[in-house]
Design a protein around this motif. Structure first.
Motif, PDB file in Angstrom:
ATOM      1  N   TYR A   1     -20.165   2.426  62.889  1.00  0.00           N
ATOM      2  CA  TYR A   1     -19.857   3.362  63.973  1.00  0.00           C
ATOM      3  C   TYR A   1     -18.743   2.770  64.834  1.00  0.00           C
ATOM      4  O   TYR A   1     -18.920   1.752  65.492  1.00  0.00           O
ATOM      5  CB  TYR A   1     -21.103   3.624  64.818  1.00  0.00           C
ATOM      6  CG  TYR A   1     -20.853   4.614  65.933  1.00  0.00           C
ATOM      7  CD1 TYR A   1     -20.853   5.978  65.684  1.00  0.00           C
ATOM      8  CD2 TYR A   1     -20.604   4.178  67.225  1.00  0.00           C
ATOM      9  CE1 TYR A   1     -20.610   6.886  66.700  1.00  0.00           C
ATOM     10  CE2 TYR A   1     -20.358   5.082  68.253  1.00  0.00           C
ATOM     11  CZ  TYR A   1     -20.356   6.435  67.977  1.00  0.00           C
ATOM     12  OH  TYR A   1     -20.110   7.330  68.981  1.00  0.00           O
ATOM     13  N   CYS A   2     -17.589   3.416  64.815  1.00  0.00           N
ATOM     14  CA  CYS A   2     -16.451   2.931  65.602  1.00  0.00           C
ATOM     15  C   CYS A   2     -16.526   3.538  66.999  1.00  0.00           C
ATOM     16  O   CYS A   2     -16.528   4.758  67.154  1.00  0.00           O
ATOM     17  CB  CYS A   2     -15.128   3.326  64.940  1.00  0.00           C
ATOM     18  SG  CYS A   2     -13.697   2.938  65.980  1.00  0.00           S
ATOM     19  N   PRO A   3     -16.616   2.687  68.053  1.00  0.00           N
ATOM     20  CA  PRO A   3     -16.733   3.204  69.420  1.00  0.00           C
ATOM     21  C   PRO A   3     -15.494   3.967  69.882  1.00  0.00           C
ATOM     22  O   PRO A   3     -15.590   4.820  70.766  1.00  0.00           O
ATOM     23  CB  PRO A   3     -16.967   1.956  70.277  1.00  0.00           C
ATOM     24  CG  PRO A   3     -16.711   0.780  69.407  1.00  0.00           C
ATOM     25  CD  PRO A   3     -16.676   1.232  67.981  1.00  0.00           C
ATOM     26  N   SER A   4     -14.336   3.683  69.314  1.00  0.00           N
ATOM     27  CA  SER A   4     -13.129   4.417  69.702  1.00  0.00           C
ATOM     28  C   SER A   4     -13.079   5.791  69.049  1.00  0.00           C
ATOM     29  O   SER A   4     -12.744   6.782  69.690  1.00  0.00           O
ATOM     30  CB  SER A   4     -11.881   3.622  69.310  1.00  0.00           C
ATOM     31  OG  SER A   4     -11.948   2.327  69.837  1.00  0.00           O
TER      32      SER A   4
ATOM     33  N   CYS B   1     -11.093  -0.881  62.087  1.00  0.00           N
ATOM     34  CA  CYS B   1     -11.398   0.513  61.765  1.00  0.00           C
ATOM     35  C   CYS B   1     -10.235   1.067  60.964  1.00  0.00           C
ATOM     36  O   CYS B   1      -9.091   0.985  61.394  1.00  0.00           O
ATOM     37  CB  CYS B   1     -11.594   1.304  63.048  1.00  0.00           C
ATOM     38  SG  CYS B   1     -11.653   3.083  62.775  1.00  0.00           S
TER      39      CYS B   1
ATOM     40  N   LYS C   1     -15.655   7.280  67.865  1.00  0.00           N
ATOM     41  CA  LYS C   1     -16.954   7.918  68.065  1.00  0.00           C
ATOM     42  C   LYS C   1     -17.425   8.592  66.776  1.00  0.00           C
ATOM     43  O   LYS C   1     -17.904   9.727  66.779  1.00  0.00           O
ATOM     44  CB  LYS C   1     -16.891   8.923  69.216  1.00  0.00           C
ATOM     45  CG  LYS C   1     -16.652   8.254  70.563  1.00  0.00           C
ATOM     46  CD  LYS C   1     -16.722   9.246  71.701  1.00  0.00           C
ATOM     47  CE  LYS C   1     -16.777   8.598  73.078  1.00  0.00           C
ATOM     48  NZ  LYS C   1     -15.940   7.411  73.248  1.00  0.00           N
TER      49      LYS C   1
ATOM     50  N   ARG D   1     -28.035   6.990  64.741  1.00  0.00           N
ATOM     51  CA  ARG D   1     -27.313   5.751  64.932  1.00  0.00           C
ATOM     52  C   ARG D   1     -28.273   4.621  65.226  1.00  0.00           C
ATOM     53  O   ARG D   1     -29.320   4.850  65.825  1.00  0.00           O
ATOM     54  CB  ARG D   1     -26.335   5.887  66.098  1.00  0.00           C
ATOM     55  CG  ARG D   1     -24.938   6.275  65.653  1.00  0.00           C
ATOM     56  CD  ARG D   1     -24.181   6.909  66.766  1.00  0.00           C
ATOM     57  NE  ARG D   1     -24.142   6.060  67.944  1.00  0.00           N
ATOM     58  CZ  ARG D   1     -23.716   6.477  69.132  1.00  0.00           C
ATOM     59  NH1 ARG D   1     -23.339   7.712  69.293  1.00  0.00           N
ATOM     60  NH2 ARG D   1     -23.671   5.656  70.143  1.00  0.00           N
TER      61      ARG D   1
ATOM     62  N   LYS E   1     -28.835  -0.062  65.218  1.00  0.00           N
ATOM     63  CA  LYS E   1     -28.316  -1.412  65.048  1.00  0.00           C
ATOM     64  C   LYS E   1     -28.892  -2.026  63.782  1.00  0.00           C
ATOM     65  O   LYS E   1     -30.090  -1.902  63.517  1.00  0.00           O
ATOM     66  CB  LYS E   1     -28.747  -2.229  66.269  1.00  0.00           C
ATOM     67  CG  LYS E   1     -27.870  -3.408  66.557  1.00  0.00           C
ATOM     68  CD  LYS E   1     -28.332  -4.052  67.861  1.00  0.00           C
ATOM     69  CE  LYS E   1     -27.382  -5.156  68.283  1.00  0.00           C
ATOM     70  NZ  LYS E   1     -27.892  -5.865  69.467  1.00  0.00           N
TER      71      LYS E   1
ATOM     72  N   GLU F   1     -23.415  -1.655  64.793  1.00  0.00           N
ATOM     73  CA  GLU F   1     -23.960  -0.321  64.997  1.00  0.00           C
ATOM     74  C   GLU F   1     -23.451   0.567  63.866  1.00  0.00           C
ATOM     75  O   GLU F   1     -22.259   0.602  63.573  1.00  0.00           O
ATOM     76  CB  GLU F   1     -23.548   0.261  66.355  1.00  0.00           C
ATOM     77  CG  GLU F   1     -24.303   1.567  66.585  1.00  0.00           C
ATOM     78  CD  GLU F   1     -24.217   2.108  68.002  1.00  0.00           C
ATOM     79  OE1 GLU F   1     -23.449   1.590  68.807  1.00  0.00           O
ATOM     80  OE2 GLU F   1     -24.935   3.091  68.264  1.00  0.00           O
TER      81      GLU F   1
END
Ligand SMILES: [Zn+2]
Length: 109
Positions: free
Chosen positions: A76-79, A100, A81, A26, A28, A14
């Motif tokens: 895009y780092c989910p932690s 990251c 954001k 954003r 994929k 992502e």
């Protein structure tokens, strides 16, 4: 200019667009095009294409993704954001995983 662009972005990652018309979007990764320094991202950089009627379709206007410059996207780092830069870390078993650079989170399973 046909130098391969080094990228740590892979298919199915992502990403977030950080520059250009679709900034903030954003999506994929469908495909990376390292020879062109570009990446194809689902629902990002949509362009309209006119198609002629054929045996398989009625023709008309279809919307399709166009490749976007790798320099305009970030993982895009989910932690975090947020879009981040990627680092690489070697695990004890020798496997290399992406991390990251901001929060240190291991992003590959
Ligand atoms: Zn992070």
């Amino acid at each position: 200019m046909s130098a391969m662009t080094k990228t740590r972005i892979h298919r199915d990652d992502e990403i977030v667009v950080v520059a250009g018309r679709d900034k903030g979007a954003r999506g994929k990764v469908i495909r990376t095009l390292p020879a062109n320094g570009k990446v194809l991202v689902a629902k990002v950089n949509m362009v309209k294409r006119h198609t002629r009627p054929s045996q398989s379709s009625k023709g008309g206007i279809i919307e399709k993704e166009a490749p976007i410059a790798l320099s305009n996207v970030q993982y895009y780092c989910p932690s975090c954001k947020a879009g981040v830069r990627l680092g690489v870390k070697a695990l004890e078993d020798g496997r290399k995983v992406r991390t990251c650079k901001k929060c240190g989170e291991v992003l590959d399973r």
